[in-house]
Design a protein around this motif. Sequence first.
Motif, PDB file in Angstrom:
ATOM      1  N   UNK A 138      17.412   7.419  54.697  1.00 15.13           N
ATOM      2  CA  UNK A 138      16.737   8.170  53.638  1.00 15.13           C
ATOM      3  C   UNK A 138      17.369   7.947  52.274  1.00 15.13           C
ATOM      4  N   UNK A 139      18.692   7.768  52.254  1.00 16.27           N
ATOM      5  CA  UNK A 139      19.362   7.551  50.974  1.00 16.27           C
ATOM      6  C   UNK A 139      19.257   8.758  50.072  1.00 16.27           C
ATOM      7  N   UNK A 140      18.938   8.498  48.800  1.00 15.89           N
ATOM      8  CA  UNK A 140      18.847   9.567  47.805  1.00 15.89           C
ATOM      9  C   UNK A 140      17.377   9.751  47.432  1.00 15.89           C
ATOM     10  N   UNK A 141      16.844  10.916  47.767  1.00 19.83           N
ATOM     11  CA  UNK A 141      15.452  11.214  47.472  1.00 19.83           C
ATOM     12  C   UNK A 141      15.324  11.790  46.067  1.00 19.83           C
ATOM     13  N   UNK A 142      14.093  11.816  45.579  1.00 17.17           N
ATOM     14  CA  UNK A 142      13.833  12.363  44.249  1.00 17.17           C
ATOM     15  C   UNK A 142      12.709  11.604  43.579  1.00 17.17           C
ATOM     16  N   UNK A 143      12.487  11.913  42.310  1.00 15.09           N
ATOM     17  CA  UNK A 143      11.429  11.259  41.551  1.00 15.09           C
ATOM     18  C   UNK A 143      11.773   9.785  41.321  1.00 15.09           C
ATOM     19  N   UNK A 144      10.771   9.024  40.923  1.00  8.06           N
ATOM     20  CA  UNK A 144      10.994   7.599  40.664  1.00  8.06           C
ATOM     21  C   UNK A 144      11.995   7.413  39.520  1.00  8.06           C
ATOM     22  N   UNK A 145      11.896   8.287  38.496  1.00  4.86           N
ATOM     23  CA  UNK A 145      12.823   8.186  37.365  1.00  4.86           C
ATOM     24  C   UNK A 145      14.264   8.420  37.816  1.00  4.86           C
TER      25      UNK A 145
ATOM     26  N   UNK B 144      15.468   7.931  40.880  1.00  3.47           N
ATOM     27  CA  UNK B 144      15.883   6.799  41.706  1.00  3.47           C
ATOM     28  C   UNK B 144      16.246   5.592  40.854  1.00  3.47           C
ATOM     29  N   UNK B 145      15.475   5.348  39.792  1.00  2.00           N
ATOM     30  CA  UNK B 145      15.781   4.232  38.901  1.00  2.00           C
ATOM     31  C   UNK B 145      17.087   4.486  38.142  1.00  2.00           C
ATOM     32  N   UNK B 146      17.318   5.750  37.791  1.00  2.00           N
ATOM     33  CA  UNK B 146      18.572   6.089  37.124  1.00  2.00           C
ATOM     34  C   UNK B 146      19.768   5.872  38.034  1.00  2.00           C
ATOM     35  N   UNK B 147      19.632   6.294  39.310  1.00  2.00           N
ATOM     36  CA  UNK B 147      20.706   6.066  40.280  1.00  2.00           C
ATOM     37  C   UNK B 147      20.892   4.573  40.545  1.00  2.00           C
ATOM     38  N   UNK B 148      19.781   3.842  40.573  1.00  2.00           N
ATOM     39  CA  UNK B 148      19.858   2.397  40.772  1.00  2.00           C
ATOM     40  C   UNK B 148      20.684   1.736  39.673  1.00  2.00           C
ATOM     41  N   UNK B 149      20.404   2.098  38.426  1.00  2.00           N
ATOM     42  CA  UNK B 149      21.143   1.518  37.301  1.00  2.00           C
ATOM     43  C   UNK B 149      22.618   1.916  37.349  1.00  2.00           C
ATOM     44  N   UNK B 150      22.883   3.184  37.683  1.00  2.00           N
ATOM     45  CA  UNK B 150      24.262   3.680  37.726  1.00  2.00           C
ATOM     46  C   UNK B 150      25.075   2.995  38.818  1.00  2.00           C
TER      47      UNK B 150
ATOM     48  N   UNK C  54      12.800   0.004  46.756  1.00  2.00           N
ATOM     49  CA  UNK C  54      11.558   0.205  47.514  1.00  2.00           C
ATOM     50  C   UNK C  54      11.885   0.795  48.874  1.00  2.00           C
ATOM     51  N   UNK C  55      10.996   1.646  49.378  1.00  2.00           N
ATOM     52  CA  UNK C  55      11.246   2.332  50.654  1.00  2.00           C
ATOM     53  C   UNK C  55      11.274   1.369  51.832  1.00  2.00           C
ATOM     54  N   UNK C  56      10.611   0.199  51.707  1.00  2.67           N
ATOM     55  CA  UNK C  56      10.614  -0.741  52.826  1.00  2.67           C
ATOM     56  C   UNK C  56      12.024  -1.255  53.128  1.00  2.67           C
ATOM     57  N   UNK C  57      12.899  -1.219  52.126  1.00  5.49           N
ATOM     58  CA  UNK C  57      14.274  -1.681  52.330  1.00  5.49           C
ATOM     59  C   UNK C  57      15.161  -0.609  52.951  1.00  5.49           C
TER      60      UNK C  57
END
Length: 322
Positions: free
Chosen positions: A20-27, A29-35, A92-95
């Motif tokens: 599941x990782x870290x759930x939340x809005x797309x914004x 998730x993108x913020x966590x991705x960049x961080x 992406x959720x498929x990963x």
Amino acid sequence: MGEATSSRNNGSEVTEFILLGFSGSRALRLGLLALFLLAYTLTVTENVVIVAVIRTSPLLQKPMYLFLSHLAFLEAWYISVTVPKMLLGLVATKFQHISFAGCMAQLYFFLALACTECVLLGVMAYDRYVAICNPLRYPTIMCPALCSLMATGSWLSGFSISLGKVFFISRLGFCGPNIMNHFFCDVSPLLNLACSDMSVAELADFLLALLILLGPLLVTVSSYAAILSAVLHIPSSTGRQKAFSTCASHLAVVVIFYSASLFIYARPRAIYSFDYNKLVSVVYTVLTPFVNPIIYCLRNKEVKEALRRVAQKLAQALGAPT
């Protein structure tokens, strides 16, 4: 998703897990991705630079820095076991899907590197003990042959200890659901997904975690107890400060690593919380490998001097006429 979350009682064997990782809005998730991507890139770069500088600098050809180079090399791989998969899951959720074999492989390398770090931190504490409590015999005791043997032993023990634990977990039955509320395959989430009664397995896992963590920790604590006793007998305040300064960075790393590790792996399941566990896991999977090189570099004059010399050589090479 319905097939992925099939009942425990349908008798089918799980062939993959969903992280599941870290759930939340797309914004979010993108913020966590960049961080996390920034933290991962900086961590790998920091540790690779430290390894290269230690291996090429004549100033750092000492046992303490040999072990530090092993620690930096380890942590570059340590963060690479979990974070890239987590980053893909944020894209992406498929990963978020991971095969059973892939999950066991990730768990093995994660535990192997974590156990190796436990032993390596104990070896580094012993090195500081000999340097401060037996300074005249230090070159004789910590000879190159012994240092290489201790470093190699750290890796072999870590990868051997974790092998039995992962083999035990891989033999458990997993019949669904296969959704793991974590961002990588870890021991406790996997035990929670097993089909059978896990009371004995959980107790065995708890005791084994205590053994793996507390063995090297006992060596570390004993070494620093002896160091503290020796330092307190140094007559001058300048001498005491200098002795403490050689241990401060290593002691800070030990406190950070063991605080998170003991909280995650050596506590009863009664106080286990998946969401809180994920936050604490970020500390030792992402934050610790990122902070450790900074601690060692900022607290160590010799490392900073070696880095400065390398930077000067690079600047001269880049500015030299072709």
